[in-house]
Scaffold this motif. Structure first.
Motif, PDB file in Angstrom:
ATOM      1  N   GLU A  42       0.607  -0.972  -0.031  1.00 28.32           N
ATOM      2  CA  GLU A  42      -0.010  -0.130   0.016  1.00 28.32           C
ATOM      3  C   GLU A  42       0.809   1.089  -0.076  1.00 28.32           C
ATOM      4  N   ASP A  81       1.324   4.006  -3.403  1.00 28.89           N
ATOM      5  CA  ASP A  81       0.668   5.451  -3.104  1.00 28.89           C
ATOM      6  C   ASP A  81       1.845   6.195  -3.260  1.00 28.89           C
ATOM      7  N   ASP A 111     -11.053  -5.525  -2.705  1.00 26.74           N
ATOM      8  CA  ASP A 111     -10.954  -3.717  -3.234  1.00 26.74           C
ATOM      9  C   ASP A 111      -9.448  -3.129  -3.040  1.00 26.74           C
ATOM     10  N   PHE A 112      -8.833  -3.557  -2.111  1.00 26.39           N
ATOM     11  CA  PHE A 112      -7.332  -2.938  -2.157  1.00 26.39           C
ATOM     12  C   PHE A 112      -6.521  -3.432  -3.267  1.00 26.39           C
ATOM     13  N   ASN A 151      -7.724  -4.415  -6.313  1.00 23.62           N
ATOM     14  CA  ASN A 151      -8.099  -3.738  -7.464  1.00 23.62           C
ATOM     15  C   ASN A 151      -7.902  -2.286  -7.652  1.00 23.62           C
ATOM     16  N   LYS A 152      -7.426  -1.572  -6.546  1.00 33.76           N
ATOM     17  CA  LYS A 152      -7.097  -0.078  -6.607  1.00 33.76           C
ATOM     18  C   LYS A 152      -5.587  -0.043  -6.944  1.00 33.76           C
ATOM     19  N   ARG A 153      -4.965  -1.059  -6.531  1.00 28.09           N
ATOM     20  CA  ARG A 153      -3.419  -1.212  -6.773  1.00 28.09           C
ATOM     21  C   ARG A 153      -3.233  -1.478  -8.406  1.00 28.09           C
ATOM     22  N   THR A 185      -5.508  -0.907 -10.653  1.00 35.15           N
ATOM     23  CA  THR A 185      -5.796   0.442 -11.461  1.00 35.15           C
ATOM     24  C   THR A 185      -4.724   1.327 -11.595  1.00 35.15           C
ATOM     25  N   ILE A 186      -4.031   1.547 -10.384  1.00 36.09           N
ATOM     26  CA  ILE A 186      -2.886   2.593 -10.163  1.00 36.09           C
ATOM     27  C   ILE A 186      -1.754   2.227 -11.087  1.00 36.09           C
TER      28      ILE A 186
END
Length: 941
Positions: free
Chosen positions: A546, A550, A614-615, A617-619, A621-622
């Protein structure tokens, strides 16, 4: 004693098999007759001609020619032997020879009607080829004048060499160029040519001339010799090295019957026939590995050629490679250091040691029996002993670097060497010296050695304090390596949140230190490469994932490192990406086993909350929006199967999100996924194939797989239709194949050629609504092919089963099955009649005609019209039921949405009336069913 009766018996049985279209059985029986009959007799010639006829049906044209040649030695000018040989030669596009045989038949037997159209056709083809040859000769002459005249305009010369390359791809052009002495001209040209585009294309012309022609290849090698190819590969120009490497691979392919495509296999007959040529070329390449004067790029290309061809799935040359001490040469490359130059040092690139390590791993894969493995270990032992006979600094450094490469290649061998008495102690002593070079190489070796938990524990016990002290070094190169060692040891708990080798917070601090090295532009690429490797271990920790994702600067630095294509960066970068995407293989925990483990008080891995979907999928996408695809495309050139699997895993994870698939295609991901799905580990191929399937579902195949790619993608997708694959993989493959089948006839034919029809049909019978639906939709698109229609017309129940599917509850399945039947019934009367052989044919028809879904209803009426049109008996049988009442009711409904269905319902009634099956009630006649009721009543009275 030769038994003529038995030979004749075999021949007669062969004739029967031939008439029954059992051609393989016929070949076997004719062969038995040949084996027991006397050579040089007319009977022997007859058996050969008959076998040639069977081979002709099996499309084994070379065998046809061989049998006919032998028969014609016994019975010269035999029309049957000449005719069959002519047919085979024509199919092999040897038109001049085919014409010669046809002409001989006509001369011997002018009344032979069968040969006359063949002779006319071949005459036209030969005349056209003569005309084309004359034009080609003129073109070749023009291009030669431009290319080989240095004073000509640069642009004209560049265009001319490209034209020569195009001409070389055609057999006529290639032969004409060979006659005109192109090889010697190119040999002279490359001695002084300064224009790299012309130079590279000249080499490509040679490669093209060698392609699929053993005679031309042998002539070229005779003219220029193998040393010439080794001379042109020796360059700092990547384009030139790649062209020369391709040329050498083409020569090996031509002698072995392979192709440049990844999935082709060698022809054992050709390999045996040209064993000497293959062995000579590979031996020359092996000896060139340690050539002190060639460039690093050339060395890497030569090692890649060995790696590509040594495996048992290609030329099976690994044992021979070990036998001629090729392993010793690879270890010499592995022991080289760019920053440690001495008198006889070799030129190497940043990737040389990685490529050599991968090659050793590939060779070791082929050591599948104990004796071969012992020989491999023995050569490695000898190398280490030879180096350590002189205990100077250079020897210790080079041995340690070589052991590091072994640990990164054939791991078992590396572990075997490092466990030898005194080796680990020597490395630990080197790590504690004040010499930065010794510290650096010792650190690298310790990092590579901590590959398994047991090894990591050993190093935790012996080496953690040493690594910590090295991390305090003022030399950044030493610091970053020590940092990676600490990272690797600190991560051996994997993604299990309950295991922490170091104190809480230590992992995050290590990750911050790695990130500083990664994003610092002042640090060279080597530092950033090591920082990426450190993160590859630490990113198993969800907190690190994470914080890293970021950090935009860190992600961008990681992608830029990947874009460099440097093979030595590959492991660190790709493993970090795999971890960020959670794309690593996860063990499925069965609830029963979990409870059992708890009862037995065994350790149970815990998933971190930051690894929830969810986490993840966020990674994903980034990473995708940051341009990770471009980095993966650059790294996908690797020959390492394990690395290819990691790359495929990242692609597949990204493609799991529908919104990201377009970005993958846009940045060239679909193009590299095809070779990844064809060659690699089984898991890697499966991952790449699933990514392709996901792309094929969402994006128009004409956009995702343009040109030839829509054919190349078929095989990987069909490979997913396997019982070992998950239901999701099966479903996605079926959906993608459905879209491909809707493209064009060429793609449909490729699906059939790859055995796709039978595999797709298998899923029609699955007890899974989604799989049955996807298979039915795929069949619906495939029935546009003439071959598929023939398959459904055959002696089977395929058509009937589709009809049964029309009674299913799933609307989409019924829609697809009805659509397929509409196509089949519009083309084939045989398929129409099959439907009425089904016991429940009326029920299926009612389900369609009275279906609440307007589109299904329309398809049902359209299909019914096809069935009864022009077939009075079938129409009569159908209108004996309540079908007419359903049709009449349909025509009277006041619903504009079913206008198309009503039109065809009226057509059905009109057709039945025209066939005399029914009459209109208003004409004073009764309908068929009313007449039938009255007859029944009269009989009862």
């Amino acid at each position: 004693m030769i038994d003529l009766t038995e030979a004749e018996s075999f021949k007669n049985k062969g004739n029967e098999a031939f008439k029954s279209e059992k051609y393989e059985e016929a070949v076997s029986l004719y062969s038995k007759a040949i084996n027991i009959s006397q050579k040089d007799t007319r009977e022997y010639a007859t058996y050969l001609k008959n076998r040639a006829a069977a081979y002709l049906k099996l499309k084994e044209y070379s065998k046809v020619i061989k049998d006919c040649d032998e028969a014609l030695l016994i019975t010269p000018e035999d029309p049957k032997a000449l005719f069959r040989r002519s047919q085979a030669l024509e199919n092999l596009e040897r038109f001049e020879e085919a014409y010669r045989d046809a002409k001989t038949i006509f001369t011997v037997d002018p009344s032979n009607k069968a040969v006359q159209p063949v002779l006319s056709r071949l005459y036209a083809i030969v005349q056209e080829r003569v005309k084309n040859a004359a034009q080609t000769s003129s073109k070749v002459e023009q291009m030669f004048k431009l290319v080989f005249e240095i004073s000509e305009d640069k642009e004209k010369r560049e265009k001319a060499i490209v034209n020569l390359l195009v001409l070389a791809k055609e057999n006529t052009g290639a032969e004409e160029m060979m006659k005109s002495g192109v090889v010697n001209k190119i040999q002279q040209l490359v001695k002084f040519e300064k224009n790299m585009d012309i130079y590279v294309n000249a080499i490509r012309v040679i490669g093209q001339l060698c392609k699929r022609s053993v005679d031309r290849t042998k002539e070229i090698i005779k003219l220029v010799g193998i040393p010439w190819f080794l001379e042109i590969i020796d360059s700092d120009s990547e384009a030139r090295v790649n062209a020369a490497q391709y040329c050498l691979q083409v020569i090996l392919n031509t002698f072995s019957g392979m192709d440049t495509k990844k999935d082709t296999k060698p022809d054992p007959t050709l390999c045996e026939q040209y064993k000497s040529e293959i062995d000579t070329l590979l031996t020359c390449l092996t000896y060139s590995i340690t050539n002190r004067v060639i460039t690093g790029l050339a060395r890497d290309a030569i090692i890649e050629l060995i790696m590509r061809n040594c495996h048992f799935s290609s030329l099976n040359w690994a044992e021979r490679f070990v036998e001629i001490r090729g392993l010793h040469r690879l270890l010499e490359v592995c022991s080289e250091l760019e920053e440690y130059k001495y008198e006889s040092a070799m030129n190497i690139t940043e990737s040389s040691r990685t490529v050599a390590a991968a090659c050793m791993a590939r060779i070791y894969e082929n050591m599948y029996y104990e004796q071969a493995r012992e020989k491999f270990h023995s050569q490695v032992d000898d190398f280490v002993k030879d180096k350590l006979l002189t205990p100077d600094l250079e020897s210790k450094v080079r041995v340690t670097v070589a052991i590091t490469s072994l640990l990164r290649g054939p791991l078992d061998v590396g572990n075997y060497i490092i466990s030898k008495e005194g080796i680990m102690e020597m490395i630990l002593v080197m790590a504690q010296t004040d010499d930065p070079l010794q510290q650096k190489v010792a650190c690298e070796c310790l990092v590579a050695a901590a590959s398994k938990k047991d090894k990591a524990r050993t190093i935790i016990n012996k080496g953690v304090d040493i690594l910590k002290s090295l991390y305090a070094s003022k030399n950044d190169a030493v610091r970053v390596r020590a940092l990676v060692g600490l990272c690797k040891i600190g991560s051996f708990g994997g993604d299990d949140a309950s295991i922490r080798p170091f104190a809480d917070g230590s992992t995050k601090k290590l990750a911050e230190a790695c990130t500083k090295f990664l994003v610092n532009p002042a640090k060279d690429k080597d530092m950033r490469k090591w920082a990426a490797e450190g993160l590859s271990y630490l990113t198993l920790d969800a907190d690190v994932k994470e914080s890293l994702v970021d950090n935009k600067l860190a992600i961008q630095s990681l992608i830029e490192l990947a874009k460099s294509g440097d093979q030595s960066c590959l492991y660190g970068v790709v493993t970090t990406l795999v971890n960020l995407c959670n794309a690593y293989e996860k063990q499925e925990l069965m609830p029963e086993m979990l409870e059992l483990a708890k009862f037995a008080k065994h350790h149970i891995p815990e998933q971190h909350e930051l690894d929830d979907p969810d986490f993840v999928n966020k990674r994903l996408t980034i990473l995708c929006k940051a341009g990770v695809t471009t980095g993966l495309v650059a790294l996908a050139k690797t020959e390492s199967h394990n690395s290819r699997e990691l790359i495929a895993r990242v692609f597949n994870a990204i493609c799991s999100l529908q919104d990201l698939r377009g970005i993958v295609v846009q940045q060239g991901g679909a193009k590299v996924l095809i070779p990844l799905a064809v060659e690699g580990t089984n898991n890697g191929k499966k991952q790449a194939a699933q990514a392709l399937a996901r792309i094929g579902i969402t994006i128009n195949p004409e956009v995702a797989f343009p040109g030839q790619r829509n054919l190349e993608v078929v095989r990987p997708l069909i490979a997913l239709l396997h019982p070992d694959c998950t239901a999701l993989e099966n479903f996605e493959a079926l959906m993608a194949l459905c879209n491909l089948a809707g493209m064009n006839e060429t793609t449909r034919n490729r699906i059939l050629k790859e055995g796709g029809l039978a595999k797709i049909e298998h899923y029609l019978y699955e007890d899974h609504v989604m799989l049955t639906r996807a298979a039915a939709q795929c069949i619906c698109n495939l029935v546009q092919s003439e071959e598929v229609v023939k398959a459904f017309e055959g002696n089977n129940d395929k058509t009937k089963y589709l009809y049964l599917l029309c009674q299913e509850e799933d609307v989409d399945t019924v829609m697809a099955a009805a659509g397929a039947l509409c196509v089949l019934t519009s083309i084939s009367k045989g398929c129409c009649r099959k439907l009425l052989d089904l016991n429940s044919w009326v029920e299926s028809l009612r389900c369609l005609l009275a279906n609440p879904n307007n589109e299904i209803q329309y398809r049902g009426v359209y299909m019914l019209y096809n069935i009864i049109n022009g077939d009075r008996d079938t129409a009569a049988k159908i209108f004996e039921t309540d079908v007419m009442e359903i049709l009449m009711a349909l025509t009277k409904l006041d619903n504009p949405e079913i206008k198309k269905a009503q039109e065809y319902a009226e057509k059905c009634l009109q057709t039945a009336e025209n066939l005399g099956v029914i009459r209109k009630p208003d004409e004073g006649a009764l309908s068929a069913s009313i007449q039938e009721e009255q007859i029944i009543e009269e009989e009862e009275d």
